[in-house]
Design a protein around this motif. Structure first.
Motif, mmCIF file in Angstrom:
data_model
loop_
_atom_site.group_PDB
_atom_site.id
_atom_site.type_symbol
_atom_site.label_atom_id
_atom_site.label_comp_id
_atom_site.label_asym_id
_atom_site.label_seq_id
_atom_site.Cartn_x
_atom_site.Cartn_y
_atom_site.Cartn_z
ATOM 1 N N LYS A 83 -1.882 -14.696 -1.139
ATOM 2 C CA LYS A 83 -1.735 -13.247 -1.059
ATOM 3 C C LYS A 83 -0.356 -12.895 -0.506
ATOM 4 O O LYS A 83 0.133 -13.520 0.417
ATOM 5 C CB LYS A 83 -2.821 -12.640 -0.170
ATOM 6 N N ARG A 84 0.240 -11.846 -1.115
ATOM 7 C CA ARG A 84 1.495 -11.289 -0.639
ATOM 8 C C ARG A 84 1.249 -9.793 -0.400
ATOM 9 O O ARG A 84 0.835 -9.069 -1.324
ATOM 10 C CB ARG A 84 2.618 -11.478 -1.663
ATOM 11 N N ILE A 85 1.508 -9.345 0.828
ATOM 12 C CA ILE A 85 1.117 -7.991 1.238
ATOM 13 C C ILE A 85 2.358 -7.245 1.717
ATOM 14 O O ILE A 85 3.148 -7.773 2.501
ATOM 15 C CB ILE A 85 0.061 -8.014 2.361
ATOM 16 N N LEU A 86 2.523 -5.989 1.212
ATOM 17 C CA LEU A 86 3.543 -5.065 1.703
ATOM 18 C C LEU A 86 2.819 -3.933 2.431
ATOM 19 O O LEU A 86 2.002 -3.230 1.832
ATOM 20 C CB LEU A 86 4.386 -4.498 0.555
ATOM 21 N N THR A 87 3.119 -3.781 3.734
ATOM 22 C CA THR A 87 2.503 -2.721 4.541
ATOM 23 C C THR A 87 3.549 -1.647 4.811
ATOM 24 O O THR A 87 4.660 -1.951 5.267
ATOM 25 C CB THR A 87 1.976 -3.274 5.875
ATOM 26 N N ILE A 88 3.193 -0.385 4.498
ATOM 27 C CA ILE A 88 4.075 0.764 4.732
ATOM 28 C C ILE A 88 3.432 1.602 5.824
ATOM 29 O O ILE A 88 2.337 2.139 5.642
ATOM 30 C CB ILE A 88 4.284 1.596 3.459
ATOM 31 N N ASN A 89 4.101 1.711 6.969
ATOM 32 C CA ASN A 89 3.586 2.486 8.101
ATOM 33 C C ASN A 89 4.140 3.903 8.068
ATOM 34 O O ASN A 89 5.270 4.143 7.628
ATOM 35 C CB ASN A 89 3.966 1.820 9.438
ATOM 36 N N HIS A 90 3.326 4.843 8.564
ATOM 37 C CA HIS A 90 3.738 6.243 8.709
ATOM 38 C C HIS A 90 4.354 6.760 7.410
ATOM 39 O O HIS A 90 5.540 7.106 7.347
ATOM 40 C CB HIS A 90 4.728 6.417 9.863
ATOM 41 N N CYS A 91 3.570 6.791 6.353
ATOM 42 C CA CYS A 91 4.065 7.191 5.039
ATOM 43 C C CYS A 91 4.568 8.632 5.084
ATOM 44 O O CYS A 91 3.925 9.515 5.656
ATOM 45 C CB CYS A 91 2.961 7.062 3.988
ATOM 46 N N SER A 92 5.717 8.853 4.439
ATOM 47 C CA SER A 92 6.285 10.186 4.301
ATOM 48 C C SER A 92 6.458 10.484 2.815
ATOM 49 O O SER A 92 6.196 9.643 1.953
ATOM 50 C CB SER A 92 7.633 10.267 5.023
ATOM 51 N N LEU A 93 6.942 11.718 2.514
ATOM 52 C CA LEU A 93 7.142 12.089 1.117
ATOM 53 C C LEU A 93 8.214 11.225 0.461
ATOM 54 O O LEU A 93 8.226 11.072 -0.754
ATOM 55 C CB LEU A 93 7.528 13.569 1.022
ATOM 56 N N ALA A 94 9.113 10.644 1.253
ATOM 57 C CA ALA A 94 10.136 9.760 0.672
ATOM 58 C C ALA A 94 9.523 8.475 0.140
ATOM 59 O O ALA A 94 10.137 7.782 -0.679
ATOM 60 C CB ALA A 94 11.201 9.443 1.728
#
Length: 1207
Positions: free
Chosen positions: A347-358
């Protein structure tokens, strides 16, 4: 089959077409027109009716198809989901949130949301959504219903979404949003739709509707094509059977095959809301996908996350040691605090914290040469209004600033005035401002036209405030008064006006007063003062104050008191001199809070002793001994004694200082005394809290009582103010003083809670505000119910019906009260116990023969509405009515049903009293165990759960009331699939043909044989292929058979119910004989393609600059491919690294790297193969940067040597 069309206007001529040919009224086709409605009825529908039809009205034309299909399945039974126990939600507006549900195809399910209503002033707004943005309010119809009700005991609102006859396309995520004036809450839930088991047979009409369901929206068995008919009319199609659930469809497969012009139509048809993301992903889906070798599991096509939340994108790779790259909009993502990369096994995981409109972008995961794509959609939370607008009242020309606070900085809001949006185009009128979470609407110079209701809207709330702009008007609360002062005393002129921002000037005998060290002018709030220190005789004059901008002139006079001392002989008795300038100072009036200074001149020799006393008097003849003596001191009330006069001073006069003061002067010669009455006047006491009555839709009546103390001056009037309950800003309702003790307040917003308070005003000024009134809400009773009519009358009952009021208002509707009154009486009697929420009522236990009037009223929190009354009295008496059967149109011809189908025939009728109903079949009474009969007051129903062949026949229903009867006959035909044909045989075989013969089936299934289906099968594969479909003869010839093969043949019989279950098959195969043939290929002489080398493009003499790479090129042809040699001045260049040689598709190139003048000379290219050789030569001149020279021109020389003659 019945097709209906509705035009916009009556009288429009409508034409019907079948396969391009106009249809006329006949036994097969029935055409009717009633007003705007037009219908086409196709009788005895057969397979030949499976064509394209059209309806034409004016310039509008709509095509539609009638699909006649074979039965495949019966309708599945409905399964109903059970609702789990609903938990209580202590957070937000919800008491109970909608829960996830599961239902089987064809079943019903209800989602419930419960909202607390105890703290809400009006009913909350609730919206239901499917997916991201699809509002379900526009989809209410046959498959979706929305309900709501209010429980007054528990004070909760219940909102329900009911899904009826669910199908697979209904599965997915749903959302319920509830909002009030200043609150917002939402809840998401999922619906899972399971497939139902399919068994039995399907109605042919149901199959017809199943075909059309992909193109039309059904509602009560009517096909609505309103969105197709832009220019004229609407088309409907009705069927007799129950509607079936829609089949599963692969939307992406449909989109792959559809042209781009059909994308929007497909998205609307299948409920795709994200058209932008769909088109992006479609570009990738349309590419032919190869099986991935790098990925075991790719990214999903799209992800969605709320703003500020965290999301994980995960793939599974085939190689656990493989390195991956993550791209965002084509740019590689670097590790940071917001982007975290993880590798766990495959498994390869990309975690995006505090998502914004960008972060709303396209993402890729790259492994080697392979990529996996996805779209991330970031959803913004709703913007709430945390601090609402407040009402404002301003004067013309003043600046107005509306302020509200929202839940997010920099949010976009919309401003409206009286329902019309305010835009930035009106730059000189309105100005919009944002400061963090605060939003402002600014009107720099207000006018009367700016009065109205202003609204600020966000996607999560609404706030309304009222602006009242009044003409400028100034009130004088305290005018300046005349003064009489003594030399070197202080004179103070003071006035108070209503506007603290108003400035003014002081005049002395018409000339402006200039302040100096002795004369001072001050302005503090609403009070203006002119102070003169050390008064002199020159200060005696008329003084005036003029407010700037207003036609006011406040005047007073300053009189100088000159003390004259006469010569008194010795031994003169004491004397008090109170008569000054002809005035009587026995009664002195002072305003509360002001300073009282009274100079009393005295005389006497020797100097008398002065004593001041305060005398308390009562109404009777007795006098109290409560007098008290004033001593010379520094207190608030004091006496100053001098040789020739004494001074009585009260600092900051109060009400307790009011009374009679006695001054006594004594010396040895005698004594004298005088009484001085001091009256203290003040502003009135605040009135008691006002009372609110007669509350209406936008008005109310305010009542109050006079204050208990008027301040010693008569009350001139009252000032009324109001505010919203949750606001802190009071708004004045009147600028002219109110003389009465009641006032009708208007222009309030219905459903908003207000408070009132009152001020009393006398000549001194305005009192403190009264306590606020009890909170109240402007609300009006509903209007009277409409369309109040009598529906039915019997000997003891009357049935009434009506429609809800046209205006209900913010108070909602609690119910209705129904009353009746006997003819000739004025007393109304309740007809029902309590209120009824229904719009119909059955009044029972009435006396036969009475004549009664009836009326109905709507009730809500504000009270009763006006009454809707039946004008003429109703006689309680059954009216005899002949029995009459209204036979439906589709039952006037033979009713055809298949074996196993349900028969449900409803026949309406009329007749009073209730008629006796009887059913017969072929003259015999019906068996109640086999056939069900249900009767009511208005219709009778024949019900057969599962039809059999023996149910065919003529049915007759008879109504009887006393000696009056009416009857109708209904013919029912039950059909089944036919048996196979009989005695099929192979009549003849010749060439590529075979002749077949058979006889009709013994069992025709109680229906006419419509034709036969002939099929063939190769003996090797035994795969059957149809040769003839709907073939009507009992013999045929099968052609185009293949030589050397053996064939079996079989025949199915067909009627209206479909093909027979089995087929008649030939016993022996038909062998197609081969004919002998041999193939002799032609002989050809082999051609020799070899040829010697030949240059097709020569070398060209060149002159180049030293230091720059150069090339020499030519082209050669030869078979076999020749070998190439390059020479410079007859020297072979093969081993020299300065030269590179290329050969591509016969084009020969010699590259010379950075030539110098020494590289000049003659270059030769030589081509050699087994057939010969060829040479070509050119000259190369290399020039220095500053040296020019001319060389001689040489002709190209080519020497050709051959070993054999050229072909």
């Amino acid at each position: 089959a019945v097709f209906e069309a509705e035009t916009e206007k009556t009288g429009i001529k409508v034409k019907w077409q079948r396969a391009g040919t106009e249809i006329t009224d006949s036994e097969k086709y029935t055409i009717k027109a009633e007003g705007k409605k037009h219908s086409l009825t196709i009788n005895n529908v057969g397979k030949e009716d499976d064509v394209t039809y059209a309806v034409i009205a004016g310039t509008s034309k709509v095509k539609f198809e009638l699909k006649v299909k074979e039965p495949g399945t019966v309708f599945p039974k409905q399964f109903y989901s059970t609702k789990p126990e609903e938990p209580v939600d202590p957070i937000g507006l919800f008491v109970t949130r909608p829960q996830d549900g599961e239902v089987t195809v064809g079943g019903n399910i209800t989602f419930t949301a419960v909202v607390a209503g105890e703290s809400l002033l009006k009913k909350p707004s609730v919206k239901w959504f499917k997916g991201k943005w699809m509002d379900l309010a526009s989809k209410v119809g046959k498959h979706l219903q929305l309900h709501d009700n209010y429980d007054r005991n528990n004070k909760v609102y219940t909102f329900e979404m009911e899904i009826i006859e669910a199908n697979m396309t209904f599965a997915g995520g749903y959302r319920c949003e509830v909002s009030t004036k200043d609150k917002f809450d939402s809840s998401s839930f999922n619906l899972i739709v399971n497939e139902a088991p399919v068994s039995g047979e399907m109605d042919i009409r149901a199959a017809f509707r199943l075909k059309l369901v992909n193109f039309f929206n059904f509602d009560d068995n009517i096909v609505n094509m309103d969105y197709l008919l832009r220019n004229g009319f609407i088309l409907f199609c009705r069927g007799d059977g129950k509607s079936d659930s829609q089949p599963d469809v692969d939307v992406w497969e449909i989109l792959r095959k559809a042209p781009p012009s059909e994308y929007e139509k497909i998205a609307f048809q299948y409920g795709i809301t994200d058209l932008r993301g769909m088109l992006k992903r479609l570009k990738r889906i349309k590419k032919e996908e190869k099986k991935s070798t790098a990925f075991l599991k790719k990214l999903d096509p799209a992800y969605q996350v709320d703003k500020g939340q965290k999301i994980k994108l995960m793939v599974e790779v085939a190689n656990p040691d493989a390195d991956v790259k993550w791209l965002k909009n084509g740019q590689e993502i670097q590790v940071s605090g917001r982007y975290i990369f993880e590798a766990i096994g495959n498994k390869r995981i990309l975690t995006i914290n505090h998502c914004s409109l960008a972060d709303d972008a396209a993402y890729e995961c790259v492994v080697g040469e392979e990529k996996s794509f996805t779209e991330l959609f970031v959803k913004e939370p709703p913007i709430l209004i945390t601090h609402p607008l407040e009402d404002q009242m301003v004067m013309v020309g003043e600046r107005v600033e509306f302020e509200c606070e929202v839940s997010e900085e920099g949010a976009t809001v919309k401003w409206e005035k009286d329902g019309v949006e305010l835009t930035r185009e009106e730059t000189f009128k309105y100005r919009f401002k944002k400061d963090g979470k605060k939003q402002y609407l600014i009107i720099n110079e207000s006018t009367k036209e700016d009065s109205g209701h202003y609204t600020v809207k966000t996607n999560g709330g609404v706030s309304v405030a009222e602006l009242i702009v009044q003409e400028k008007k100034l009130e004088v609360y305290q005018s300046i008064a005349d003064l009489t002062v003594k030399a070197r005393d202080q004179a103070v002129f003071k006035c108070e006006v209503s506007d603290e921002n108003v400035k003014g000037i002081w005049l002395k005998n018409g000339k402006e007063v200039v302040p100096d060290e002795r004369i001072k002018i001050s302005h503090i709030g609403r009070i203006h003062k002119l102070t003169i220190e050390d008064v002199t005789p020159d200060d005696e004059a008329d003084y005036s104050f003029i407010p700037q901008g207003f036609a006011y002139n406040l005047s007073a006079k300053l009189q100088f008191l000159e003390v004259k001392i006469d010569f008194v002989p010795r031994e003169e008795p004491p004397k008090i001199h109170l008569d000054c300038l002809g005035q009587s100072p026995d009664t002195i009036v002072v305003v509360a809070g002001n300073k009282l200074r009274l100079d009393v001149p005295i005389s006497g020799d020797p100097t008398p002793t002065v004593i001041w006393q305060k005398v308390n008097k009562v109404m009777d003849s007795t006098t109290t001994n409560d007098d008290w003596v004033l001593f010379e001191s520094e207190g608030r009330v004091r006496v100053e004694k001098h040789e020739d006069h004494c001074v009585f001073i009260i600092e900051g006069a109060e009400k307790e200082d009011e009374g009679v003061y006695r001054v006594i002067v004594k010396n040895p010669v005698g004594e004298d005394k005088a009484d001085i009455t001091v009256k203290v006047i003040d502003v009135p006491d605040p009135p008691e809290a006002p009372k609110i009555s007669n509350i209406g839709e936008d008005y109310c009546t305010v009542q109050w009582q006079p204050p208990t103390y008027d301040g010693g001056q008569p009350v001139l009037g009252y000032i009324l103010e109001r505010k919203k309950k949750k606001s802190y800003r009071w708004m004045r309702l009147n600028f002219d003083l109110l003389k009465e003790l009641t006032y009708e307040a208007k222009r309030m917003i219905e459903g908003v809670v207000y408070e009132m308070r009152i001020y009393a005003v006398n000549s001194i000024g305005m009192s403190r505000p009264s306590p606020a009134s009890q909170p109240f809400m402007p609300i009006a009773p509903p209007s009277e119910p409409t369309h109040f009519t009598v529906e039915d009358v019997s000997d003891t009952t009357v049935a009434l019906k009506w429609r809800p009021p046209e205006r209900i208002g913010a108070g909602g509707l609690d119910g209705y009260i129904v009353e009746y009154c006997k003819d000739g009486s004025t007393e109304w009697t309740p007809a029902l116990p309590g209120l009824t929420e229904r719009t119909s009522a059955l009044i029972k236990d009435l006396v036969t023969g009475d004549k009664l009037y009836f009326r109905v009223k709507a009730i809500n929190l504000a009270g009763e509405s006006g009454a809707a009354i039946i004008k003429e009295p109703v006689t309680v008496q059954e009216i005899m009515q002949r029995p009459k059967i209204w036979l439906p149109r589709h039952l006037r011809q033979t009713l055809v049903k298949k074996v196993g189908e349900t028969i449900n025939i409803m026949i309406p009728f009329q007749g009073k009293p209730r008629p006796k109903i009887s059913w017969t079949k072929d003259g015999q009474a019906l068996d109640s165990k086999d056939v069900g009969i249900r009767n009511s007051n208005t219709d009778t129903i024949l019900f057969i759960r599962k039809a059999e062949l023996h149910h065919s026949g003529a049915y007759e229903v008879t109504l009887q009331i006393e000696n009056m009867t009416d009857s109708v006959a209904i013919t029912i035909q039950i059909i089944d699939k036919p048996g196979p044909p009989q005695s099929i045989k192979l009549a003849d075989v010749w060439g590529f043909n075979a002749a077949l013969e058979w006889t009709p089936p013994q069992d025709d299934g109680n229906a006419q044989i419509l034709g036969y289906t002939v099929q063939k099968a190769d003996k090797k594969t035994m795969e059957w292929y149809t040769v003839y479909d709907h073939y009507r003869r009992t013999n045929c010839v099968v052609s185009d058979l293949i030589m050397g093969n053996e064939y079996f043949f079989r025949v199915f019989s067909e009627n209206l119910c479909g093909l027979s279950e089995t087929a008649a098959t030939t016993k022996n195969p038909a062998y197609i004989q081969k004919t002998g043939t041999t193939y002799k290929p032609p002989s050809y002489k082999e051609h020799d393609f070899s040829e010697p080398p030949k240059f097709t493009h020569p070398l060209v003499n060149r002159s180049v600059i030293a230091g720059y790479n150069t090339t020499l090129s030519c082209a050669v042809r030869g078979i076999p491919k020749p070998k190439i040699f390059w020479y410079k001045n007859k020297v072979d260049l093969s081993g020299d690294a300065k030269y590179r040689m290329f050969s591509k598709q016969g084009v020969l190139t010699l590259e010379i790297r950075k030539p110098s003048p020494f590289d000049g000379g003659f270059y030769t290219c030589k081509a050699v193969n087994e057939c010969g050789e060829a040479e070509i030569e050119c000259r190369l001149d290399v020039r220095g940067n500053e040296i020019n020279f001319a060389g001689k021109k040489h002709n190209n020389n080519c020497t050709l040597k051959t070993n054999k003659p050229l072909l």
